[in-house]
Motif scaffolding. Structure first.
Motif, short mmCIF file in Angstrom:
data_model
loop_
_atom_site.label_atom_id
_atom_site.label_comp_id
_atom_site.label_asym_id
_atom_site.label_seq_id
_atom_site.Cartn_x
_atom_site.Cartn_y
_atom_site.Cartn_z
N ASP A 137 -35.15 17.94 129.78
CA ASP A 137 -34.85 18.89 130.86
C ASP A 137 -33.51 18.53 131.50
O ASP A 137 -33.45 17.81 132.50
CB ASP A 137 -35.96 18.88 131.90
CG ASP A 137 -35.77 19.93 132.98
OD1 ASP A 137 -34.82 20.73 132.86
OD2 ASP A 137 -36.56 19.96 133.94
N LEU A 138 -32.42 19.06 130.90
CA LEU A 138 -31.10 18.80 131.46
C LEU A 138 -30.83 19.65 132.69
O LEU A 138 -29.79 19.49 133.34
CB LEU A 138 -30.02 19.04 130.40
CG LEU A 138 -29.94 17.95 129.33
CD1 LEU A 138 -28.98 18.35 128.22
CD2 LEU A 138 -29.53 16.61 129.93
N ILE A 150 -39.32 6.87 139.43
CA ILE A 150 -39.43 7.12 137.99
C ILE A 150 -40.89 7.02 137.59
O ILE A 150 -41.61 6.11 138.02
CB ILE A 150 -38.62 6.10 137.18
CG1 ILE A 150 -37.16 6.06 137.63
CG2 ILE A 150 -38.67 6.44 135.69
CD1 ILE A 150 -36.31 5.06 136.86
N SER A 151 -41.32 7.98 136.79
CA SER A 151 -42.68 7.95 136.23
C SER A 151 -42.59 7.69 134.73
O SER A 151 -41.71 8.23 134.05
CB SER A 151 -43.39 9.28 136.49
OG SER A 151 -43.46 9.56 137.87
N GLN A 177 -45.83 7.91 121.88
CA GLN A 177 -45.09 8.80 122.78
C GLN A 177 -44.77 8.08 124.09
O GLN A 177 -45.58 7.31 124.59
CB GLN A 177 -45.92 10.05 123.06
CG GLN A 177 -45.30 11.03 124.03
CD GLN A 177 -46.16 12.28 124.20
OE1 GLN A 177 -46.53 12.93 123.23
NE2 GLN A 177 -46.50 12.61 125.45
N VAL A 178 -43.59 8.35 124.59
CA VAL A 178 -43.19 7.87 125.92
C VAL A 178 -42.61 9.05 126.67
O VAL A 178 -41.71 9.75 126.17
CB VAL A 178 -42.16 6.73 125.86
CG1 VAL A 178 -41.79 6.27 127.27
CG2 VAL A 178 -42.69 5.56 125.03
N THR A 179 -43.11 9.28 127.88
CA THR A 179 -42.63 10.38 128.73
C THR A 179 -42.02 9.81 130.00
O THR A 179 -42.59 8.90 130.62
CB THR A 179 -43.76 11.36 129.07
OG1 THR A 179 -44.26 11.94 127.87
CG2 THR A 179 -43.28 12.46 130.00
N PHE A 180 -40.86 10.33 130.37
CA PHE A 180 -40.15 9.90 131.57
C PHE A 180 -40.13 11.06 132.57
O PHE A 180 -39.93 12.22 132.19
CB PHE A 180 -38.71 9.52 131.25
CG PHE A 180 -38.56 8.44 130.23
CD1 PHE A 180 -38.39 7.12 130.61
CD2 PHE A 180 -38.60 8.73 128.87
CE1 PHE A 180 -38.25 6.12 129.67
CE2 PHE A 180 -38.47 7.75 127.92
CZ PHE A 180 -38.30 6.43 128.32
N GLY A 186 -41.33 12.96 140.36
CA GLY A 186 -42.56 13.69 140.12
C GLY A 186 -42.47 14.82 139.13
O GLY A 186 -43.46 15.53 138.91
N LYS A 187 -41.31 15.03 138.49
CA LYS A 187 -41.15 16.12 137.52
C LYS A 187 -40.68 15.55 136.19
O LYS A 187 -39.76 14.74 136.14
CB LYS A 187 -40.13 17.15 138.03
CG LYS A 187 -40.03 18.41 137.17
CD LYS A 187 -39.06 19.42 137.81
CE LYS A 187 -39.05 20.74 137.07
NZ LYS A 187 -38.61 20.62 135.68
#
Length: 530
Positions: A184-185, A137-138, A156-159, A163-164
């Motif tokens: 991105d489902l 997890i990033s 902002q928080v990005t998951f 690596g994608k």
């Protein structure tokens, strides 16, 4: 689980984004005031953000008075409030599954409370079919200044998975709007699950559950989160997604099951990181001495930043005390002292018991004395035993080096400390003990599965670690440390043009530096020999 990478941008001396690969033992070297402590401070600040949803602390909870960040105005790069602080982490899950988080338990409870029509349509979606494919997890956290509230907030928080990028949550500066703005489902990690007849990818079905006015093309969406005032969610509470569902959808499962997926993948990811950072402790460069007859307050958290947390844990954990004494012994650190736990009775000077003791004869009150002793309050104290002289002494009565080293040893061995960030573990101890600390760190990292981030100037420490790598790579060596170059990262931190720069120094499998130390670092010994 384990943190494998940390990125820092616009935090303290770091302006341009710096990426730090983290190993079991990560050592930070460099000149004074170059910014080595920035890496440790960034982790402490992330602990406040993720575990407590608090981006505004002047001093972090783990650092307490030993780490004063001074608030956002001070730690944002160059004190420029228009800059956005960015802190990122990569974390390997290994055997941990997001399916095991409380987010999935929330879904099961919600489904049991739903209408009979929903419960009867289909069995529970097996979320583990998604989460079992996620091993990395990033996270990327952006913290900005709000002119409206005059305080910092998580903007902002990005998951990301494997690596994608998977999802991004954004919040307005006034705290009124928090939305999922990227989702991105159709992410590769979610492609293992097909619908009941096997003909439809679940991601397409899930997207169809949203009203078209909330889909903005591709993976860009606008999905409101009702119970969030900033982009960092409280992972302890269920997500409250606004009414974004397609009322004409044929399948009534959509809101419940799509929410369940987002709960596990977003909220569950934060919970997993909070659990990892919950094992972080920070030990400052100057450790305090416990007062004479010191007893910890069981209602207060251990103060690791000053080192007193080490004595608190030893007070409670006798098994740990035995393990610490093993390392203090002649066969290991050989520091000349052992830690002992002593029970003492508290007797009031004006008590009846003192009257009995001052009597000419104790025989007349022997029964009462025995009963009073059995009922008397016992207080446990920690003392040191001087092995050579075989006498008990207080920590205040021994050389400062022992008191400075003790929290390092205890933290390295304590089960509750899984990530140990230490500033100058070598302070006030002589070279032989600095060398032996290398073996302590190796054993704790390999056998106890700990992660160490160590800011140091000790040449003796790094020489011992390199020696153990050489011994492990030598087939004829009797040593079996199983310690390799992959288990260590050496980072050189320097200030260039007013900014902190972090450079890795590579180590070969034979325990030799591939890269040269910048600016002649550690070459003083050669200069002094001329």
């Amino acid at each position: 689980m384990g943190i494998t990478r940390l990125s820092i941008e616009n935090f303290k001396g770091v302006g341009t984004r710096q990426i730090i690969d983290i190993a079991k033992l990560t050592l930070l070297f460099g000149p004074n005031s170059a910014g080595k402590s920035t890496i440790l401070h960034a982790l402490n600040y992330l602990n406040d953000i993720v575990c407590h949803q608090d981006p505004g602390s002047d001093s972090t909870r783990l650092g307490e008075d030993a780490m004063d960040l001074g608030g956002f105005r001070q730690f944002v790069h160059k004190h420029e409030l228009h800059r956005v602080v960015s802190l990122g982490l990569d974390m390997k899950l290994e055997e941990f599954d997001l399916y095991e988080t409380r987010a999935n338990r929330t879904y099961r409870l919600q489904r049991e409370m739903s209408s009979p029509e929903i419960r009867g349509v289909r069995k529970l979606i097996d979320i583990s079919l998604f989460t079992r494919n996620i091993s990395l997890i990033s996270y990327d956290f952006k913290i900005a200044w709000s002119d409206v509230s005059e305080q910092p907030y998580v903007q902002q928080v990005t998951f990301g998975f494997e690596g994608k990028k998977f999802a991004t949550i954004k919040s307005s500066s006034d705290g009124r709007r928090t939305n999922i703005e990227y989702l991105d489902l159709l992410h590769p990690a979610l492609k293992s699950y097909d619908d009941a007849d096997g003909s439809e990818n679940w991601g397409h079905w899930a997207l169809a559950a949203f009203s078209q006015r909330h889909l903005q093309g591709g993976s860009n969406v606008l999905i409101g989160l009702e119970n969030a005032s900033q982009a960092i969610l409280n992972w302890r509470e269920p997500m409250e997604i606004s009414d974004v569902w397609d009322e004409d959808a044929d399948d009534s499962r959509g809101p419940l099951e799509v929410t369940a997926l987002l709960e596990c993948l977003i909220r569950g990811s934060l919970e997993a990181l909070a659990e990892e950072l919950g094992g972080l402790q920070y030990l400052g460069p100057l450790r305090g001495l416990p007062e004479r007859n010191y007893r910890p307050n069981p209602r207060h958290a251990a103060n690791w930043a000053t080192g007193l947390g080490a004595w608190d844990i030893l007070y409670r954990d006798r098994a740990l005390l035995n393990n610490v004494n093993h390392w203090l012994s002649e066969s290991r650190l050989n520091c000349g002292y052992q830690v002992e736990s002593t029970d003492m009775l508290e007797i009031g000077l004006d008590s009846q018991f003192m009257g009995w003791l001052n009597a000419t004869s104790l025989d007349a009150n022997r029964i009462e004395i025995q009963r009073a002793l059995a009922e008397m309050l016992k207080r446990r104290h920690l003392v040191l035993r001087d092995v050579a002289r075989n006498v008990q002494v207080q920590p205040n009565d021994v050389g400062i080096g022992i008191s400075q080293m003790m929290p390092v040893v205890v933290g390295a061995l304590a089960n509750e400390v899984r990530i140990f960030s230490i500033e100058q573990p070598e302070i006030h101890i002589h070279p032989r003990l600095q060398v032996q600390l290398g073996d302590l760190f190796i054993q704790a990292a390999k056998e106890l599965d700990k992660l160490f981030l160590i800011e140091t100037h000790s040449e003796h420490l790094i020489l011992r670690l390199l020696k153990r790598i050489r011994e492990a790579s030598d087939a004829e060596s009797i040593m079996s440390t199983n310690f390799s170059a992959d288990d260590i990262r050496v980072l050189y931190v320097e200030c260039i043009d007013g900014e902190t720069r972090i450079s890795p120094l590579r180590i070969s499998e034979s325990g030799r530096f591939i890269d040269r130390w910048p600016d002649g670092f550690f070459e003083e010994r050669y200069a002094e020999q001329d």
